[in-house]
Scaffold this motif. Structure first.
Motif, PDB file in Angstrom:
ATOM      1  N   ALA A 161      76.043  -1.289  73.575  1.00  0.00           N
ATOM      2  CA  ALA A 161      75.564   0.091  72.992  1.00  0.00           C
ATOM      3  C   ALA A 161      74.509   0.878  73.755  1.00  0.00           C
ATOM      4  O   ALA A 161      74.738   2.027  74.206  1.00  0.00           O
ATOM      5  N   GLN A 162      73.443   0.126  74.302  1.00  0.00           N
ATOM      6  CA  GLN A 162      72.483   0.717  75.047  1.00  0.00           C
ATOM      7  C   GLN A 162      73.120   1.024  76.363  1.00  0.00           C
ATOM      8  O   GLN A 162      72.585   2.249  76.748  1.00  0.00           O
ATOM      9  N   TRP A 163      73.640   0.369  76.864  1.00  0.00           N
ATOM     10  CA  TRP A 163      74.238   0.843  78.056  1.00  0.00           C
ATOM     11  C   TRP A 163      75.196   2.032  78.083  1.00  0.00           C
ATOM     12  O   TRP A 163      75.014   2.999  78.898  1.00  0.00           O
ATOM     13  N   GLU A 164      75.870   2.060  77.060  1.00  0.00           N
ATOM     14  CA  GLU A 164      76.837   3.248  76.940  1.00  0.00           C
ATOM     15  C   GLU A 164      75.914   4.529  76.795  1.00  0.00           C
ATOM     16  O   GLU A 164      76.088   5.444  77.264  1.00  0.00           O
ATOM     17  N   GLN A 165      74.906   4.405  75.868  1.00  0.00           N
ATOM     18  CA  GLN A 165      74.019   5.577  75.700  1.00  0.00           C
ATOM     19  C   GLN A 165      73.332   5.975  77.099  1.00  0.00           C
ATOM     20  O   GLN A 165      73.371   7.161  77.152  1.00  0.00           O
ATOM     21  N   GLY A 166      72.912   4.997  77.770  1.00  0.00           N
ATOM     22  CA  GLY A 166      72.256   5.211  79.163  1.00  0.00           C
ATOM     23  C   GLY A 166      73.229   6.042  80.079  1.00  0.00           C
ATOM     24  O   GLY A 166      72.990   7.117  80.808  1.00  0.00           O
ATOM     25  N   ARG A 167      74.586   5.604  80.049  1.00  0.00           N
ATOM     26  CA  ARG A 167      75.557   6.113  80.956  1.00  0.00           C
ATOM     27  C   ARG A 167      75.855   7.668  80.497  1.00  0.00           C
ATOM     28  O   ARG A 167      76.189   8.576  81.189  1.00  0.00           O
ATOM     29  N   ARG A 168      76.083   7.711  78.897  1.00  0.00           N
ATOM     30  CA  ARG A 168      76.485   9.098  78.461  1.00  0.00           C
ATOM     31  C   ARG A 168      75.094  10.091  78.983  1.00  0.00           C
ATOM     32  O   ARG A 168      75.488  11.381  79.405  1.00  0.00           O
ATOM     33  N   ALA A 169      73.931   9.615  78.979  1.00  0.00           N
ATOM     34  CA  ALA A 169      72.701  10.641  79.407  1.00  0.00           C
ATOM     35  C   ALA A 169      72.889  10.860  80.649  1.00  0.00           C
ATOM     36  O   ALA A 169      72.418  12.028  81.037  1.00  0.00           O
ATOM     37  N   ARG A 170      73.336   9.899  81.667  1.00  0.00           N
ATOM     38  CA  ARG A 170      73.098  10.238  82.984  1.00  0.00           C
ATOM     39  C   ARG A 170      74.483  11.250  83.322  1.00  0.00           C
ATOM     40  O   ARG A 170      74.200  11.788  84.529  1.00  0.00           O
ATOM     41  N   ILE A 171      75.637  11.031  82.809  1.00  0.00           N
ATOM     42  CA  ILE A 171      76.582  11.833  83.064  1.00  0.00           C
ATOM     43  C   ILE A 171      76.859  13.325  82.429  1.00  0.00           C
ATOM     44  O   ILE A 171      76.691  14.210  82.889  1.00  0.00           O
ATOM     45  N   THR A 172      76.393  13.139  81.004  1.00  0.00           N
ATOM     46  CA  THR A 172      76.362  14.289  80.499  1.00  0.00           C
ATOM     47  C   THR A 172      75.399  15.497  80.813  1.00  0.00           C
ATOM     48  O   THR A 172      74.100  15.290  81.193  1.00  0.00           O
ATOM     49  N   GLY A 173      75.695  16.668  80.992  1.00  0.00           N
ATOM     50  CA  GLY A 173      74.976  17.689  81.505  1.00  0.00           C
ATOM     51  C   GLY A 173      74.896  17.802  83.173  1.00  0.00           C
ATOM     52  O   GLY A 173      74.294  18.889  83.738  1.00  0.00           O
ATOM     53  N   LYS A 174      75.244  16.956  83.790  1.00  0.00           N
ATOM     54  CA  LYS A 174      75.348  17.187  85.246  1.00  0.00           C
ATOM     55  C   LYS A 174      76.615  18.253  85.445  1.00  0.00           C
ATOM     56  O   LYS A 174      77.710  18.277  85.112  1.00  0.00           O
ATOM     57  N   GLN A 175      76.429  18.996  86.597  1.00  0.00           N
ATOM     58  CA  GLN A 175      77.242  20.239  86.851  1.00  0.00           C
ATOM     59  C   GLN A 175      78.312  19.513  87.708  1.00  0.00           C
ATOM     60  O   GLN A 175      79.606  19.929  87.658  1.00  0.00           O
ATOM     61  N   ARG A 176      78.014  18.741  88.650  1.00  0.00           N
ATOM     62  CA  ARG A 176      78.926  18.075  89.442  1.00  0.00           C
ATOM     63  C   ARG A 176      78.720  16.503  89.877  1.00  0.00           C
ATOM     64  O   ARG A 176      77.479  16.551  90.187  1.00  0.00           O
ATOM     65  N   ILE A 177      79.704  15.827  89.817  1.00  0.00           N
ATOM     66  CA  ILE A 177      79.282  14.363  90.392  1.00  0.00           C
ATOM     67  C   ILE A 177      80.427  14.218  91.234  1.00  0.00           C
ATOM     68  O   ILE A 177      81.736  14.621  91.144  1.00  0.00           O
ATOM     69  N   THR A 178      80.398  13.803  92.441  1.00  0.00           N
ATOM     70  CA  THR A 178      81.290  13.221  93.615  1.00  0.00           C
ATOM     71  C   THR A 178      81.266  11.640  93.502  1.00  0.00           C
ATOM     72  O   THR A 178      80.136  11.133  93.681  1.00  0.00           O
ATOM     73  N   VAL A 179      82.484  11.056  93.572  1.00  0.00           N
ATOM     74  CA  VAL A 179      82.430   9.594  93.772  1.00  0.00           C
ATOM     75  C   VAL A 179      83.471   9.434  94.562  1.00  0.00           C
ATOM     76  O   VAL A 179      84.805   9.754  94.554  1.00  0.00           O
ATOM     77  N   THR A 180      83.214   8.757  95.726  1.00  0.00           N
ATOM     78  CA  THR A 180      84.436   8.213  96.789  1.00  0.00           C
ATOM     79  C   THR A 180      84.130   6.735  97.232  1.00  0.00           C
ATOM     80  O   THR A 180      83.101   6.575  97.259  1.00  0.00           O
ATOM     81  N   LEU A 181      85.305   6.238  97.149  1.00  0.00           N
ATOM     82  CA  LEU A 181      85.428   4.875  97.502  1.00  0.00           C
ATOM     83  C   LEU A 181      85.802   4.623  98.933  1.00  0.00           C
ATOM     84  O   LEU A 181      87.131   5.264  99.148  1.00  0.00           O
ATOM     85  N   GLN A 182      85.394   3.640  99.480  1.00  0.00           N
ATOM     86  CA  GLN A 182      85.805   3.492 100.904  1.00  0.00           C
ATOM     87  C   GLN A 182      85.697   1.789 101.177  1.00  0.00           C
ATOM     88  O   GLN A 182      85.131   1.162 100.522  1.00  0.00           O
ATOM     89  N   GLN A 183      86.905   1.471 101.909  1.00  0.00           N
ATOM     90  CA  GLN A 183      86.732   0.215 102.236  1.00  0.00           C
ATOM     91  C   GLN A 183      87.095  -0.936 101.030  1.00  0.00           C
ATOM     92  O   GLN A 183      86.754  -1.650 100.843  1.00  0.00           O
ATOM     93  N   LEU A 184      88.113  -0.362 100.273  1.00  0.00           N
ATOM     94  CA  LEU A 184      88.217  -1.031  98.915  1.00  0.00           C
ATOM     95  C   LEU A 184      89.116  -2.416  99.363  1.00  0.00           C
ATOM     96  O   LEU A 184      90.061  -2.539 100.026  1.00  0.00           O
ATOM     97  N   GLU A 185      88.642  -3.319  98.897  1.00  0.00           N
ATOM     98  CA  GLU A 185      89.011  -4.836  99.178  1.00  0.00           C
ATOM     99  C   GLU A 185      89.385  -5.571  97.773  1.00  0.00           C
ATOM    100  O   GLU A 185      88.484  -5.396  96.833  1.00  0.00           O
ATOM    101  N   LEU A 186      90.488  -5.776  97.414  1.00  0.00           N
ATOM    102  CA  LEU A 186      90.874  -6.713  96.224  1.00  0.00           C
ATOM    103  C   LEU A 186      91.180  -8.044  96.397  1.00  0.00           C
ATOM    104  O   LEU A 186      91.935  -8.490  97.401  1.00  0.00           O
TER     105      LEU A 186
END
Length: 132
Positions: A61-86
């Motif tokens: 619950a604390q982690w979710e609250q922190g993630r919501r606070a970091r994401i909410t209100g952002k105008q833009r977030i970019t996330v790119t994944l490179q060199q994906l190994e599974l």
């Protein structure tokens, strides 16, 4: 007398179920990143297992609250994944990649590791770490 080259042995191809599982894990990781980038908090949080253990010792619950606070209100977030190994081991999987993340003035490019578990046909994150 000339010598014939010895043919190299190829490893056997992966079983179809392994290929399908790898594709499903890759798709789950890409969907997680897309949800984050599109600021879709419910879809982003749904990528995590109910049994997810935050690295910092916080409760879910604390982690979710922190993630919501970091994401909410952002105008833009970019996330790119490179060199994906599974890597897969039955119902467990690990995804390692270089994550290129930008939000506002923040820029980061950590190596990331997601430990995942197949839960009822959906691959969900059970542990997340950086620097691995």
């Amino acid at each position: 007398m000339s010598r014939q080259p010895v043919p190299r042995r190829r490893p056997p191809p992966p079983a179809a179920s392994e290929v399908t599982a790898a594709q499903a894990v890759k798709s789950a990781v890409q969907d997680w990143a897309a949800a984050w980038q599109s600021l879709d908090i419910p879809r982003y949080l749904d990528a995590y297992s109910d049994g997810f253990t935050p690295a910092n010792g916080a409760t879910r619950a604390q982690w979710e609250q922190g993630r919501r606070a970091r994401i909410t209100g952002k105008q833009r977030i970019t996330v790119t994944l490179q060199q994906l190994e599974l890597s897969l081991d039955g119902e467990q999987a690990t995804a390692k990649f270089q994550q290129i993340h930008a939000a506002g003035d923040l820029r980061s490019t950590p190596r990331k590791r997601l430990s995942m578990r197949n839960e009822g046909g959906s691959w969900r994150i059970v542990r997340e770490s950086t620097g691995s």
